[in-house]
Design a protein around this motif. Sequence first.
Motif, short mmCIF file in Angstrom:
data_model
loop_
_atom_site.label_atom_id
_atom_site.label_comp_id
_atom_site.label_asym_id
_atom_site.label_seq_id
_atom_site.Cartn_x
_atom_site.Cartn_y
_atom_site.Cartn_z
N GLU A 71 -15.15 32.24 71.29
CA GLU A 71 -16.22 33.21 71.09
C GLU A 71 -17.33 32.57 70.26
O GLU A 71 -17.06 31.95 69.22
CB GLU A 71 -15.70 34.47 70.40
CG GLU A 71 -14.58 35.14 71.19
CD GLU A 71 -14.49 36.62 70.91
OE1 GLU A 71 -13.53 37.02 70.22
OE2 GLU A 71 -15.37 37.37 71.39
N GLN A 72 -18.56 32.70 70.75
CA GLN A 72 -19.69 32.10 70.06
C GLN A 72 -20.92 33.00 70.23
O GLN A 72 -20.97 33.86 71.09
CB GLN A 72 -20.00 30.71 70.63
CG GLN A 72 -20.38 30.70 72.10
CD GLN A 72 -20.59 29.29 72.64
OE1 GLN A 72 -19.93 28.35 72.22
NE2 GLN A 72 -21.51 29.16 73.58
N GLU A 73 -21.90 32.78 69.36
CA GLU A 73 -23.17 33.46 69.54
C GLU A 73 -23.81 32.98 70.83
O GLU A 73 -23.54 31.87 71.30
CB GLU A 73 -24.09 33.17 68.35
CG GLU A 73 -23.59 33.73 67.03
CD GLU A 73 -24.56 33.46 65.89
OE1 GLU A 73 -25.62 32.85 66.15
OE2 GLU A 73 -24.25 33.86 64.75
N ASN A 74 -24.67 33.81 71.39
CA ASN A 74 -25.28 33.49 72.68
C ASN A 74 -26.09 32.19 72.58
O ASN A 74 -27.06 32.09 71.84
CB ASN A 74 -26.18 34.63 73.13
CG ASN A 74 -26.79 34.36 74.50
OD1 ASN A 74 -27.97 34.04 74.61
ND2 ASN A 74 -25.99 34.46 75.54
N GLN A 75 -25.65 31.19 73.36
CA GLN A 75 -26.33 29.89 73.40
C GLN A 75 -26.65 29.45 74.81
O GLN A 75 -27.25 28.40 75.02
CB GLN A 75 -25.45 28.82 72.73
CG GLN A 75 -25.13 29.09 71.28
CD GLN A 75 -24.18 28.04 70.71
OE1 GLN A 75 -24.38 26.84 70.89
NE2 GLN A 75 -23.15 28.50 70.03
N ARG A 81 -20.16 25.91 78.47
CA ARG A 81 -19.30 24.96 79.20
C ARG A 81 -19.00 23.73 78.34
O ARG A 81 -17.88 23.21 78.37
CB ARG A 81 -19.96 24.55 80.51
CG ARG A 81 -20.03 25.69 81.53
CD ARG A 81 -20.50 25.19 82.88
NE ARG A 81 -20.58 26.28 83.85
CZ ARG A 81 -21.71 26.77 84.33
NH1 ARG A 81 -22.87 26.26 83.96
NH2 ARG A 81 -21.72 27.77 85.19
N ASN A 82 -19.98 23.25 77.60
CA ASN A 82 -19.74 22.10 76.73
C ASN A 82 -18.69 22.43 75.66
O ASN A 82 -17.85 21.58 75.33
CB ASN A 82 -21.04 21.67 76.05
CG ASN A 82 -21.93 20.85 76.97
OD1 ASN A 82 -21.46 20.22 77.91
ND2 ASN A 82 -23.22 20.83 76.69
N SER A 186 -28.82 20.83 77.63
CA SER A 186 -29.21 22.16 77.19
C SER A 186 -30.31 22.72 78.08
O SER A 186 -31.05 21.98 78.73
CB SER A 186 -29.69 22.11 75.73
OG SER A 186 -30.82 21.26 75.62
N GLY A 187 -30.41 24.02 78.09
CA GLY A 187 -31.42 24.67 78.93
C GLY A 187 -30.86 25.98 79.46
O GLY A 187 -29.71 26.34 79.21
#
Length: 319
Positions: A71-75, A81-82, A186-187
Amino acid sequence: MTLISEIQTERIDVSIIIPVYNAAETIGHLISKILRETRVVIELIIVNDGSTDATGNLIRDVCDNRFILIEQENQGVYAARNAALDIHRGEWVIFLDADDDVKDGFIYERWQDAINTQADVMIFNAWRTGSSSSKTAVHVKQPYGKNLSGHDWIRHCVTHREWPHYLWLQIIRSSYIRQHSLSFQSGKSHKDILWTIHLAAANGRFCLSDSKDYTYKVNADSITHRSDYFDVRAQSYIEVIAEIIRLARLEQNIIIRVFLYRHALVEARHFLGLFRNNVGDKIGVKSCFRESISAGDLFRGINSLSDVFFFIKLSGKLL
């Protein structure tokens, strides 16, 4: 970032990686299908990328010792995937999208095909469906059943103007990913094109199968079709074209260098269609294009009279 894992420390054949964002309506069905696999040792890694709906609660309730939740903040999908790639332990990797559907037992079948062909990367086919009940094949021009190098596959795809870059078509040997330090750039859009180009440019063993074990559902309401997202997609296309050109400049194989330049010009065709018909901030996007991409590099991709006419049209609009 938080990590919830129940997986045991046994050998893992295949890691399945799924980024999710507000996918409560679809992700439960996909998880159930995957966890019904019994003929292959899997780990299922789901990355909850800051969902704001019921997705988080739904996937936190999954109880299976093959399941890992990040779980992570929206990136964004590529960062998600990374994050999964960083911790995966399977000998092979499959990427899936949360809103599509798969054939029962497809993980085992892909794994067996990949082992039997001794490929580093195996690419399958899929069905594409829309609002109607009809379906079509995602690609039709690939060298099915053949083993070839990544460079030969680049040549084939560019020559036939068919680049099957969708991640969910692929099963990839993990050691190949690590050997070539592959990761997602990234992107927000279109970076799956670059992932697949880098896979092929590393020149491993590729094999193509016409097995359609995946159903890609075209969603007219998805973010990629929203008018406020067209400028984001255009910026991403610029980044993709610039990276293909950078890779071409670094390529030691002269023939593959030429084909990479040709592919950059193909992606420029896709960009121009989006720019002409959908982009709102044409001045800003045009300025970014001119700062990032030179006419000389795109000129190197010309291979036909049609390319000449397109290059003239592109120059008049952007260069």
